[in-house]
Design an enzyme around this catalytic site. Structure first.
Site, short mmCIF file in Angstrom:
data_model
loop_
_atom_site.label_atom_id
_atom_site.label_comp_id
_atom_site.label_asym_id
_atom_site.label_seq_id
_atom_site.Cartn_x
_atom_site.Cartn_y
_atom_site.Cartn_z
N ASP A 141 0.84 -1.20 0.00
CA ASP A 141 0.00 0.00 0.00
C ASP A 141 0.87 1.24 0.00
OD1 ASP A 141 -2.63 1.42 2.11
OD2 ASP A 141 -2.37 1.40 -0.08
N LYS A 144 2.92 3.39 -5.69
CA LYS A 144 2.37 2.36 -6.60
C LYS A 144 3.43 1.86 -7.57
CE LYS A 144 -0.81 3.37 -4.03
NZ LYS A 144 -0.76 2.60 -2.76
N ASP A 169 -3.18 -3.09 -2.60
CA ASP A 169 -4.23 -2.08 -2.66
C ASP A 169 -4.06 -1.24 -3.93
OD1 ASP A 169 -5.28 0.84 -0.72
OD2 ASP A 169 -6.46 -0.61 -1.87
N ASN A 170 -5.13 -0.60 -4.39
CA ASN A 170 -5.09 0.43 -5.44
C ASN A 170 -4.64 -0.07 -6.81
OD1 ASN A 170 -3.62 2.03 -2.77
ND2 ASN A 170 -5.66 2.65 -3.48
N GLU A 199 -11.34 4.24 -1.49
CA GLU A 199 -11.82 4.54 -0.14
C GLU A 199 -12.70 5.79 -0.11
OE1 GLU A 199 -8.69 3.75 -0.91
OE2 GLU A 199 -7.28 5.26 -0.29
N1 LIG Z 1 8.50 2.16 2.77
C1 LIG Z 1 8.16 2.95 1.71
N2 LIG Z 1 8.83 2.83 0.55
C2 LIG Z 1 8.48 3.62 -0.48
N3 LIG Z 1 7.49 4.55 -0.43
C3 LIG Z 1 6.84 4.66 0.72
C4 LIG Z 1 7.11 3.88 1.81
N4 LIG Z 1 6.31 4.25 2.83
C5 LIG Z 1 5.50 5.21 2.35
N5 LIG Z 1 5.84 5.49 1.11
C6 LIG Z 1 5.27 6.53 0.34
C7 LIG Z 1 3.87 6.10 0.01
C8 LIG Z 1 2.90 7.23 0.14
C9 LIG Z 1 1.47 6.74 0.19
C10 LIG Z 1 1.19 5.62 -0.83
N6 LIG Z 1 -0.26 5.48 -1.07
C11 LIG Z 1 -0.84 6.19 -2.05
O1 LIG Z 1 -0.18 6.94 -2.74
C12 LIG Z 1 -2.32 6.09 -2.22
C13 LIG Z 1 -2.95 7.07 -2.99
C14 LIG Z 1 -4.35 7.05 -3.15
C15 LIG Z 1 -5.02 8.09 -3.97
C16 LIG Z 1 -6.05 7.75 -4.84
C17 LIG Z 1 -6.68 8.74 -5.59
C18 LIG Z 1 -6.29 10.05 -5.48
F1 LIG Z 1 -6.90 11.02 -6.20
C19 LIG Z 1 -5.24 10.41 -4.62
C20 LIG Z 1 -4.62 9.43 -3.87
C21 LIG Z 1 -5.12 6.03 -2.56
C22 LIG Z 1 -4.47 5.05 -1.80
O2 LIG Z 1 -5.19 4.05 -1.21
C23 LIG Z 1 -3.08 5.07 -1.64
O3 LIG Z 1 -2.52 4.06 -0.91
MG LIG Z 2 -3.96 2.47 -0.64
#
Ligand SMILES: Nc1ncnc2c1ncn2CCCCCNC(=O)c1cc(-c2ccc(F)cc2)cc(O)c1O
Ligand SMILES: [Mg+2]
Length: 221
Positions: A141, A144, A169-170, A199
């Site tokens: 999650d 992406k 997810d997603n 969500e």
């Molecule tokens: N350990 C690691 N390694 C790399 N990246 C890492 C990390 N730990 C964190 N991150 C950085 C991830 C930041 C959050 C990722 N999730 C998402 O980006 C996300 C976006 C949406 C979304 C959908 C429609 C929209 F209009 C806008 C947003 C929905 C979701 O359910 C999402 O999970």
């Molecule tokens: Mg998500």
């Protein structure tokens, strides 16, 4: 300076949820996201699918990539047997700080380890850090475009065993086309798509569940 959205979500949990009651923490976050501010938690509809996959897997070692505010960490951990631990990786320190407090409010802090850092850096150290061989359940999650490189990294580090389940997810919104193409054409996995919605919205989204079958050769033709 103004508070951040995760800080406002945490305040809603502290005010509205009963300390030590994971279900009330989940309800408080879903209420906040439906009536106050949208936030990128897996949410109640996809969350129910996550619950069912966790229950059918009944894992003893769990990895989550992308903690955010700890909503899915609470959802997963509340279903785990007493001796089981969740390791969740979050690269944003502000998110990790909020997540630890949400998890603590739910009373699950002894069962969850929130690791700060990039998944790419931490995955190769997991076995050594935690004295484990493989993960029975992995929840993707985070960014992406990290799903595919990280599933490959998990394979290369032999952190998946026959029967391990990976839930992503997603896979529709925002979408993970390279990951889906890989996992659905790879004979080492049996995959199933769960249609749902992004969500707290009516936008289409979904989860992809993939069972690792062990290391066979070749690609599906
Ligand atoms: N350990 C690691 N390694 C790399 N990246 C890492 C990390 N730990 C964190 N991150 C950085 C991830 C930041 C959050 C990722 N999730 C998402 O980006 C996300 C976006 C949406 C979304 C959908 C429609 C929209 F209009 C806008 C947003 C929905 C979701 O359910 C999402 O999970
Ligand atoms: Mg998500």
């Amino acid at each position: 300076t103004r508070t951040t959205r995760p800080q406002r979500l945490l305040r809603a949990v502290i005010i509205n949820a009963v300390r030590g009651d994971p279900d009330s923490v989940i309800r408080a976050i879903d209420h906040f996201c439906k009536h106050t501010e949208w936030a990128m938690n897996i949410g109640d509809e996809k969350g129910a699918i996550l619950d069912s996959v966790v229950m059918e897997t009944s894992p003893s070692t769990v990895l989550e990539l992308g903690t955010y505010c700890g909503y899915s960490a609470v959802r997963i951990t509340r279903l785990l047997p007493p001796s089981t631990r969740l390791i969740t990786v979050e690269m944003n320190p502000d998110y990790a700080c909020v997540a630890r407090q949400v998890i603590q409010h739910a009373g699950l802090q002894d069962k969850v380890c929130v690791l700060e850092g990039q998944s790419a850096d931490l995955i190769p150290k997991m076995a050594e850090m935690f004295g484990i061989q493989t993960f029975d359940f992995v929840f993707l999650d985070h960014w992406k475009d990290r799903y595919l490189p990280d599933i490959r990294l998990l394979e290369d580090c032999s952190l998946l065993a026959q029967g391990s389940v990976v839930l992503a997810d997603n896979v529709v919104c925002p979408g993970t086309p390279d990951y889906l193409n890989y996992i659905r054409s790879n004979l080492n996995y049996r995959s199933r798509f769960y249609q749902a919605h992004l969500e707290y919205t009516r936008v289409l989204d979904g989860l992809e569940k993939s069972e690792y079958l062990g290391c066979r050769q070749g690609k599906r033709q």
